[in-house]
Design a protein around this motif. Structure first.
Motif, PDB file in Angstrom:
ATOM      1  N   ILE A 110       0.858  -1.186   0.000  1.00  0.00           N
ATOM      2  CA  ILE A 110       0.000   0.000   0.000  1.00  0.00           C
ATOM      3  C   ILE A 110       0.892   1.232   0.000  1.00  0.00           C
ATOM      4  O   ILE A 110       1.791   1.368   0.844  1.00  0.00           O
ATOM      5  CB  ILE A 110      -0.927   0.030   1.225  1.00  0.00           C
ATOM      6  N   VAL A 111       0.645   2.126  -0.943  1.00  0.00           N
ATOM      7  CA  VAL A 111       1.386   3.385  -1.034  1.00  0.00           C
ATOM      8  C   VAL A 111       0.385   4.526  -0.930  1.00  0.00           C
ATOM      9  O   VAL A 111      -0.568   4.604  -1.714  1.00  0.00           O
ATOM     10  CB  VAL A 111       2.175   3.479  -2.358  1.00  0.00           C
ATOM     11  N   VAL A 112       0.584   5.408   0.048  1.00  0.00           N
ATOM     12  CA  VAL A 112      -0.320   6.526   0.288  1.00  0.00           C
ATOM     13  C   VAL A 112       0.436   7.826   0.052  1.00  0.00           C
ATOM     14  O   VAL A 112       1.429   8.113   0.742  1.00  0.00           O
ATOM     15  CB  VAL A 112      -0.904   6.488   1.716  1.00  0.00           C
ATOM     16  N   ASP A 113       0.010   8.577  -0.958  1.00  0.00           N
ATOM     17  CA  ASP A 113       0.685   9.833  -1.331  1.00  0.00           C
ATOM     18  C   ASP A 113       2.191   9.622  -1.481  1.00  0.00           C
ATOM     19  O   ASP A 113       3.014  10.415  -1.018  1.00  0.00           O
ATOM     20  CB  ASP A 113       0.402  10.924  -0.293  1.00  0.00           C
ATOM     21  N   GLY A 114       2.554   8.507  -2.117  1.00  0.00           N
ATOM     22  CA  GLY A 114       3.946   8.235  -2.416  1.00  0.00           C
ATOM     23  C   GLY A 114       4.731   7.562  -1.313  1.00  0.00           C
ATOM     24  O   GLY A 114       5.884   7.175  -1.518  1.00  0.00           O
ATOM     25  N   ALA A 115       4.123   7.393  -0.127  1.00  0.00           N
ATOM     26  CA  ALA A 115       4.825   6.777   1.005  1.00  0.00           C
ATOM     27  C   ALA A 115       4.328   5.348   1.191  1.00  0.00           C
ATOM     28  O   ALA A 115       3.131   5.116   1.360  1.00  0.00           O
ATOM     29  CB  ALA A 115       4.603   7.582   2.275  1.00  0.00           C
ATOM     30  N   ALA A 116       5.265   4.399   1.160  1.00  0.00           N
ATOM     31  CA  ALA A 116       4.895   2.991   1.337  1.00  0.00           C
ATOM     32  C   ALA A 116       4.576   2.715   2.800  1.00  0.00           C
ATOM     33  O   ALA A 116       5.265   3.190   3.707  1.00  0.00           O
ATOM     34  CB  ALA A 116       6.032   2.091   0.859  1.00  0.00           C
ATOM     35  N   ARG A 117       3.522   1.934   3.014  1.00  0.00           N
ATOM     36  CA  ARG A 117       3.136   1.527   4.357  1.00  0.00           C
ATOM     37  C   ARG A 117       3.690   0.132   4.659  1.00  0.00           C
ATOM     38  O   ARG A 117       3.772  -0.716   3.771  1.00  0.00           O
ATOM     39  CB  ARG A 117       1.603   1.487   4.491  1.00  0.00           C
ATOM     40  N   ALA A 118       4.088  -0.077   5.885  1.00  0.00           N
ATOM     41  CA  ALA A 118       4.559  -1.400   6.287  1.00  0.00           C
ATOM     42  C   ALA A 118       3.383  -2.379   6.278  1.00  0.00           C
ATOM     43  O   ALA A 118       2.251  -2.014   6.608  1.00  0.00           O
ATOM     44  CB  ALA A 118       5.180  -1.343   7.675  1.00  0.00           C
ATOM     45  N   ARG A 119       3.668  -3.615   5.873  1.00  0.00           N
ATOM     46  CA  ARG A 119       2.631  -4.640   5.910  1.00  0.00           C
ATOM     47  C   ARG A 119       2.360  -5.031   7.371  1.00  0.00           C
ATOM     48  O   ARG A 119       3.288  -5.402   8.091  1.00  0.00           O
ATOM     49  CB  ARG A 119       3.039  -5.870   5.108  1.00  0.00           C
ATOM     50  N   PRO A 120       1.121  -4.981   7.810  1.00  0.00           N
ATOM     51  CA  PRO A 120       0.836  -5.383   9.190  1.00  0.00           C
ATOM     52  C   PRO A 120       0.934  -6.900   9.349  1.00  0.00           C
ATOM     53  O   PRO A 120       0.824  -7.650   8.377  1.00  0.00           O
ATOM     54  CB  PRO A 120      -0.610  -4.906   9.395  1.00  0.00           C
ATOM     55  N   ILE A 121       1.145  -7.341  10.573  1.00  0.00           N
ATOM     56  CA  ILE A 121       1.144  -8.773  10.890  1.00  0.00           C
ATOM     57  C   ILE A 121      -0.135  -9.085  11.650  1.00  0.00           C
ATOM     58  O   ILE A 121      -0.376  -8.552  12.746  1.00  0.00           O
ATOM     59  CB  ILE A 121       2.376  -9.157  11.726  1.00  0.00           C
ATOM     60  N   THR A 122      -0.964  -9.901  11.057  1.00  0.00           N
ATOM     61  CA  THR A 122      -2.252 -10.268  11.634  1.00  0.00           C
ATOM     62  C   THR A 122      -2.512 -11.739  11.313  1.00  0.00           C
ATOM     63  O   THR A 122      -1.741 -12.380  10.594  1.00  0.00           O
ATOM     64  CB  THR A 122      -3.400  -9.417  11.043  1.00  0.00           C
ATOM     65  N   PRO A 123      -3.614 -12.292  11.818  1.00  0.00           N
ATOM     66  CA  PRO A 123      -3.958 -13.663  11.436  1.00  0.00           C
ATOM     67  C   PRO A 123      -4.161 -13.865   9.943  1.00  0.00           C
ATOM     68  O   PRO A 123      -4.193 -15.006   9.479  1.00  0.00           O
ATOM     69  CB  PRO A 123      -5.255 -13.915  12.201  1.00  0.00           C
ATOM     70  N   TRP A 124      -4.290 -12.793   9.166  1.00  0.00           N
ATOM     71  CA  TRP A 124      -4.518 -12.903   7.719  1.00  0.00           C
ATOM     72  C   TRP A 124      -3.240 -12.686   6.913  1.00  0.00           C
ATOM     73  O   TRP A 124      -3.294 -12.508   5.702  1.00  0.00           O
ATOM     74  CB  TRP A 124      -5.590 -11.904   7.284  1.00  0.00           C
TER      75      TRP A 124
END
Length: 284
Positions: free
Chosen positions: A263-277
């Motif tokens: 996921i990239v928001v206004d050019g900034a990449a977001r870290a992938r969350p760690i969840t049961p999915w």
């Protein structure tokens, strides 16, 4: 020092918790009313992230019988939420038969009925006289006159939906799957923010699958896959075609598992969350 609320919730997650509810709770089995009470209690067993109903024995229309040994919720059962604690959580996919507190498994039978419902008598004295019922074992639950799906609502959990004008892009292996400045952001207690896209802003063909899931707050979700050059990313996206009231604003819009995409928001990449999915559907 100030305590972050998420850390407070993480500390209490390992405890047995309960909260009475003033709602009238009714359960139906084969169209027959088998539970009718205004004295229900919401119970969270240790590490359970959603509650289930505990009902006074006097408000059950059936007989409670011993069911033998239950399955203990050992530390290797469950799914990781590292920022809530080191022990795996028991999310709704973990069967009711897995218990993480002392007590006695039972079976509840009903006069003239061909089916029974699994139950659990907790040993804790604060829950004496109550039987916890397997939510999935009952055909229909009503709170007052409204249907409840998946699990009872947590009075301390909520959904907020906000409209965003930021540019949000979704990619896998550098391939853009969606690109929008009209995404809806869905915030849900203890879960990552989810980005919902208008179908016109999804840039790849979505292959519908037969997978369905149910959320107590959003309703029934249908899933889609994306075919990559070397594999099928199965059930990577979902939508709510006929959502419950809390999620009406994202009706028909498409969301992707942040755990499996970039996921990239206004050019900034977001870290992938760690969840049961976090695992691919083929690995679950």
């Amino acid at each position: 020092m100030s305590a972050r609320m998420r850390e407070v919730l993480g500390r209490t997650l390992v405890e047995l918790r309960h909260e009475p509810t003033a709602k009238r709770v009714r359960g139906f089995l084969d169209d027959t009313l088998v539970v009718d009470t205004d004295r229900a209690v919401l119970v969270w067993e240790p590490r359970r992230v959603v509650p289930t109903y505990a009902v006074p024995l006097a408000d059950l229309g059936g007989e409670v019988l011993d069911a033998g040994q239950g399955r203990d919720g050992e530390d290797d059962i469950g799914f990781p939420l590292p920022d809530l604690g080191s022990r795996p959580v028991l999310d709704p996919r973990v069967p009711f038969a897995v218990h993480s507190t002392e007590g006695r498994p039972v079976t509840v039978t009903f006069p003239g009925g061909s089916r029974a419902v699994a139950g659990f008598l907790p040993a804790d004295p604060d829950l004496a006289g109550l039987v916890i019922l397997d939510f999935a074992g009952v055909d229909l639950w009503l709170e007052d006159a409204d249907r409840v799906v998946s699990h009872p609502h947590d009075p301390y959990s909520r959904i907020d939906i906000r409209t965003s004008s930021r540019r949000v892009q979704v990619a896998v292996d550098g391939r853009i799957l969606a690109d929008s400045t009209r995404a809806m952001l869905l915030y849900e207690t203890l879960l990552p923010v989810r980005f919902y896209f208008p179908p016109d802003d999804v840039l790849v063909e979505l292959e519908p699958s037969d997978t369905r899931s149910w959320c107590a707050y959003k309703g029934e979700a249908s899933y889609s896959s994306v075919r990559m050059p070397d594999r099928l990313e199965r059930d990577i996206a979902w939508r709510y075609e006929s959502p419950l009231d809390d999620a009406l604003r994202v009706s028909g819009q498409v969301a992707f598992f942040d755990e499996r995409v970039d996921i990239v928001v206004d050019g900034a990449a977001r870290a992938r969350p760690i969840t049961p999915w976090s695992q691919r559907a083929t690995d679950r």
